[in-house]
Write an enzyme that holds these catalytic residues in place. Structure first.
Site, short mmCIF file in Angstrom:
data_model
loop_
_atom_site.label_atom_id
_atom_site.label_comp_id
_atom_site.label_asym_id
_atom_site.label_seq_id
_atom_site.Cartn_x
_atom_site.Cartn_y
_atom_site.Cartn_z
N SER A 69 124.94 -52.61 80.86
CA SER A 69 124.42 -53.51 79.78
C SER A 69 123.21 -52.89 79.13
CB SER A 69 124.22 -55.01 80.32
OG SER A 69 123.28 -54.95 81.04
N ASP A 108 128.48 -51.92 78.14
CA ASP A 108 129.06 -53.49 78.07
C ASP A 108 127.99 -54.26 77.10
OD1 ASP A 108 130.19 -55.61 79.31
OD2 ASP A 108 128.65 -56.22 80.53
N HIS A 109 128.85 -54.80 76.23
CA HIS A 109 128.23 -55.74 75.25
C HIS A 109 127.31 -55.03 74.22
CE1 HIS A 109 130.21 -59.57 76.40
NE2 HIS A 109 130.13 -59.03 77.37
N GLY A 114 128.71 -65.74 83.95
CA GLY A 114 127.67 -66.26 84.59
C GLY A 114 128.40 -66.95 85.82
N LYS A 169 131.38 -71.50 85.10
CA LYS A 169 132.21 -71.45 84.04
C LYS A 169 132.99 -72.68 83.74
CE LYS A 169 133.22 -66.52 85.84
NZ LYS A 169 131.98 -65.95 84.99
P1 13P Z 1 130.90 -62.49 85.11
O1 13P Z 1 129.75 -63.13 84.69
O2 13P Z 1 132.17 -63.21 85.24
O3 13P Z 1 130.66 -61.30 86.13
O4 13P Z 1 131.24 -61.32 83.89
C1 13P Z 1 130.91 -60.31 83.60
C2 13P Z 1 131.00 -59.80 82.24
O5 13P Z 1 131.88 -60.00 81.39
C3 13P Z 1 130.22 -58.66 81.91
O6 13P Z 1 130.64 -58.21 80.57
O1 G3H Z 2 128.11 -59.70 80.23
C1 G3H Z 2 126.95 -59.93 80.70
C2 G3H Z 2 126.75 -58.93 82.09
O2 G3H Z 2 126.66 -59.96 83.10
C3 G3H Z 2 125.48 -58.49 81.91
O3 G3H Z 2 124.59 -59.14 81.99
O4 G3H Z 2 123.06 -58.49 80.25
O5 G3H Z 2 122.17 -59.73 82.22
O6 G3H Z 2 122.79 -57.05 82.27
P1 G3H Z 2 123.12 -58.52 81.51
ZN ZN Z 3 131.07 -59.81 79.22
#
Ligand code: 13P
Ligand code: G3H
Ligand code: ZN
Length: 314
Positions: free
Chosen positions: A50, A83-84, A183, A186
């Site tokens: 991330s 990620d994101h 998180g 949920k």
């Molecule tokens: P969780 O918080 O459910 O582990 O999801 C992680 C996630 O979607 C990272 O992009």
């Molecule tokens: O999608 C969220 C992931 O858990 C990454 O979290 O942005 O705190 O690294 P983070």
């Molecule tokens: Zn995510």
């Protein structure tokens, strides 16, 4: 072998009814725990980073750790995924940094703007042999105002829009909002996953891989340990593993897991600190944390159905 994209992994996962685990990495111990598990289970792997991970650990350190994992496991396909990614710039930077897959998350923008941003990332990434995950709909957690399934249900991905979005952008996979959120909190009451939405999207986009974010289960073992040893997460609740297995047999080809890694590590560290208050050697608490991650990931690979599938994804 070198890092791979998700192309072959998703093709096989879709065809054979399983999903690939996408695990978030932030440091060496987390990465080692995950990689030890996939090495033993012979599973394909997506390691995802991330923006927060890049800031915390520095990309150069994470890349070096992942390069070692790849070199030591030549029989396992490993993808390094952003990620994101929330801007075009960070996605381009990650393509340049050697990622084999990037996520552009422009889901907080209006539809046409999401399309425009995603298209630009797709153009750049594809020109460099990198695949792109996009997002449509709103997941909880990251979008701060969307937490808990009651609120999340108002933001589920619209299947018709999903079809238009994929056709317009040329993205390689799509993160969909189907009731999960990021998180450890949920659901407020009974967990509900919108399998009908997955089915509808699948019918409109046959063969197209979907991604489930917020897919941690908040395992009882770790929740109990955390609560027993001084933590306070009594109301934590995740996605039931039966729901993950069911989605994996459908069009969901990538399942994102971070919270379960964090909870495994935290639970073991708390346990060591509680049982041995004099302990101050980081190896003595990070080591058990790493081992807990390994065992948890091994278990997840069976939930996802991807254990033993490394060879067919090469
Ligand atoms: P969780 O918080 O459910 O582990 O999801 C992680 C996630 O979607 C990272 O992009
Ligand atoms: O999608 C969220 C992931 O858990 C990454 O979290 O942005 O705190 O690294 P983070
Ligand atoms: Zn995510």
């Amino acid at each position: 072998m070198a890092l791979v994209t998700t192309k072959k992994m998703f093709e096989m996962a879709y065809k054979n009814g399983y999903a690939i685990g996408a695990f978030n990495v932030n440091n060496m111990e987390i990465t080692q725990g995950i990689v030890a598990a996939i090495a033993e289970e012979k599973a394909p792997l997506i390691l995802q980073i991330s923006r927060g991970a890049r800031e915390y650990a520095k990309m150069s350190y994470l890349k070096a750790i992942i390069d070692v994992a790849v070199a030591e496991n030549p029989d396992i396909p490993i993808c390094m995924h952003l990620d994101h990614g929330d801007t075009i710039e960070i996605c381009k930077q990650c393509v340049d940094d050697g990622f084999t897959s990037v996520m552009i998350d422009a889901s907080h923008h209006p539809f046409e703007e999401n399309v425009r941003i995603t298209k630009e990332v797709v153009k750049y990434a594809h020109a460099h042999g990198v695949v792109v995950e996009a997002e449509l709909g709103q997941l909880g957690g990251i979008e701060e105002d969307v937490v808990g399934v009651d609120d999340v249900s108002a933001h589920l991905t619209d299947p018709a829009q999903a079809q238009t979005f994929v056709e317009k952008t040329g993205c390689d996979s799509l993160a969909v909002a189907v009731g999960t959120s990021h998180g450890a909190y949920k659901f407020k009451s009974e967990p509900k996953i919108a399998f009908d939405v997955i089915e509808k999207i699948q019918r409109r986009l046959p063969g197209f891989p979907l991604v489930m974010h917020g897919a941690s289960s908040v395992l009882k073992e770790f929740k109990d340990l955390i609560n027993k040893y001084g933590g306070k997460m009594p109301d934590a609740m995740g996605v039931p593993e039966e729901a993950i297995s069911r989605a994996a047999k459908m069009a969901v080809c990538k399942v994102n897991i971070d919270t379960d890694l964090r909870m495994a590590l935290t639970a073991k560290i708390r346990q060591v600190f509680a049982e041995k208050p004099g302990e101050f050697d980081p190896r003595k608490y990070l080591g058990p944390g790493r081992e807990a991650i390994k065992q948890m990931v091994k278990h997840k690979l069976h939930v996802l159905g991807c254990a033993g599938k490394a060879a067919e994804c090469l």
